[in-house]
Design an enzyme around this catalytic site. Structure first.
Site, PDB file in Angstrom:
ATOM      1  N   LYS A  61       1.291  -1.360  -0.142  1.00 14.16           N
ATOM      2  CA  LYS A  61       0.131   0.207  -0.003  1.00 14.16           C
ATOM      3  C   LYS A  61       0.752   1.453   0.398  1.00 14.16           C
ATOM      4  CE  LYS A  61      -3.809  -2.359   2.169  1.00 14.16           C
ATOM      5  NZ  LYS A  61      -5.013  -2.665   3.021  1.00 14.16           N
ATOM      6  N   GLN A 105      -4.506  -1.708   9.387  1.00 12.66           N
ATOM      7  CA  GLN A 105      -4.730  -2.692   9.001  1.00 12.66           C
ATOM      8  C   GLN A 105      -5.301  -3.473   9.787  1.00 12.66           C
ATOM      9  OE1 GLN A 105      -3.609  -3.328   5.772  1.00 12.66           O
ATOM     10  NE2 GLN A 105      -4.037  -5.502   6.183  1.00 12.66           N
ATOM     11  N   ASP A 128     -10.922   3.516   4.304  1.00 12.33           N
ATOM     12  CA  ASP A 128     -11.293   1.994   3.781  1.00 12.33           C
ATOM     13  C   ASP A 128     -12.356   1.954   4.000  1.00 12.33           C
ATOM     14  OD1 ASP A 128     -10.080  -0.162   4.413  1.00 12.33           O
ATOM     15  OD2 ASP A 128      -9.010   0.389   6.536  1.00 12.33           O
TER      16      ASP A 128
HETATM   17  N1  GUN Z   1      -7.146  -6.232   6.526  1.00 12.37           N
HETATM   18  C1  GUN Z   1      -7.681  -7.462   5.221  1.00 12.37           C
HETATM   19  N2  GUN Z   1      -7.999  -6.359   4.075  1.00 12.37           N
HETATM   20  C2  GUN Z   1      -8.124  -5.269   4.727  1.00 12.37           C
HETATM   21  C3  GUN Z   1      -8.675  -3.942   4.322  1.00 12.37           C
HETATM   22  O1  GUN Z   1      -9.129  -3.898   3.203  1.00 12.37           O
HETATM   23  N3  GUN Z   1      -8.560  -2.679   4.834  1.00 12.37           N
HETATM   24  C4  GUN Z   1      -7.844  -3.004   6.410  1.00 12.37           C
HETATM   25  N4  GUN Z   1      -7.278  -1.665   7.037  1.00 12.37           N
HETATM   26  N5  GUN Z   1      -7.601  -4.009   6.665  1.00 12.37           N
HETATM   27  C5  GUN Z   1      -7.425  -5.357   6.246  1.00 12.37           C
END
Ligand code: GUN
Length: 310
Positions: A61, A105, A128
């Site tokens: 990311k 995350q 998100d």
């Molecule tokens: N863990 C797995 N997928 C995601 C996501 O799309 N966002 C976040 N914050 N954590 C994740």
């Protein structure tokens, strides 16, 4: 020679290529924001603990953000971090005008309540789209203007791929397999907004294969490797595979070899489907690209600028 990926190449929805194009458009938009408004979109990614898979996601990311010209800051916190410490960091990021998007995350370690974390993120910075303010705005169709919903990245990417392949989705029968807050529920809402007739199916659905066979659009997001077989699919249907599952694929040379598969049995599905996303290279790359798009949108909204359409 009989590889279904070669035989049916025209059926494959190439999410990797689409995501690359999207990331280029985002990069161009970021350049314009800097030139015309002096605005540098910023994304903060927070990782608590040292789960190896999460570390890879977070690194990817950050790299993707930097490549698009977005300022990415990483916050790595120890596995033993308390909820209060994490909430203090979120408060600091909420109040930092250089940070337009915040992503914590998931999953977080057991001593931290993920809902408390999501609730603490300022809705305008919730790239998100997990905060109840954003899920509420999505559910009520508040999709434009400075208080528009931030839409969760994975379903947003799925809708882009579907509209790119099929154009207008209105009137189509869509089945969403899975009812998670991150994918299934927002996906069903987005497809309803696109005027599909939507069924949300799940592990308790009766005659699941029959239900799936009615779908013009089938989105599989259940986390069960290769569950959706070719005979669950209506001929010509568009199949979006959100699953990312690691399964054993031993060879003589490497008995411990693993490979990534989706929730759809790709080789049988591609024979029947009209269009299908592969795993890897389908939905996965779209999720990160949409995170960048959400960050740019958030930065614009926080600065009174009309966001670009991606
Ligand atoms: N863990 C797995 N997928 C995601 C996501 O799309 N966002 C976040 N914050 N954590 C994740």
């Amino acid at each position: 020679m009989n590889d279904p990926r070669t035989l049916h190449a025209d059926k494959i929805i190439d999410g990797k290529a689409f995501a690359e194009g999207l990331r280029e458009r985002i990069g161009t938009a970021v350049g314009k924001l800097k030139d015309e408004h002096g605005l540098m979109p910023g994304l903060s990614v927070v990782l608590v603990g040292d789960d190896p898979a999460s570390q890879v996601y977070v690194r990817n990311k950050g790299k993707a953000a930097e490549a698009a010209g977005i300022t990415a800051t990483d916050h790595r916190l120890d596995e033993t971090t308390s909820q209060a410490e994490l909430l203090a960091l979120i408060d600091q990021l909420n109040n930092d005008p250089a940070v337009h998007g915040i992503l914590v995350q998931l999953p977080v370690p057991d001593q931290i309540d993920p809902n408390a974390v999501i609730d603490a993120i300022a809705p305008a910075k919730d790239v998100d789209g997990f905060h109840v303010i954003n899920t509420g705005r999505l559910a009520t169709g508040q999709m434009t203007g400075p208080d528009a919903a931030m839409v969760p990245c994975t379903p947003l990417g799925c809708r882009m791929l579907l509209e790119d392949r099929l154009g207008d989705l209105s009137g189509l029968d869509a089945v969403v397999l899975g009812r998670s807050n991150i994918v299934g529920k927002p996906m069903a809402t987005l497809l309803t907004q696109a005027s599909c007739t939507v069924t949300v199916a799940h592990s308790r659905t009766r005659d699941l294969a029959d239900v799936c066979r009615r779908a013009d659009i089938l989105v599989a997001a259940v986390g069960r490797p290769q569950m959706v077989a070719g005979d669950w699919i209506k001929p010509g249907a568009a199949v979006i595979d959100v699953g990312i599952n690691r399964i054993a694929a031993p060879t003589e040379d490497d008995p411990d070899k693993m490979r990534l598969v989706g929730d759809v049995d790709f080789d049988s599905a591609i024979e029947v489907a009209g269009a299908i996303t592969p795993v890897p290279g389908g939905v996965g790359p779209m999720t990160i690209a949409c995170l960048l798009a959400n960050t740019v949108t958030a930065a614009c909204h926080q600065n009174g600028i009309e966001p670009p359409a991606f």
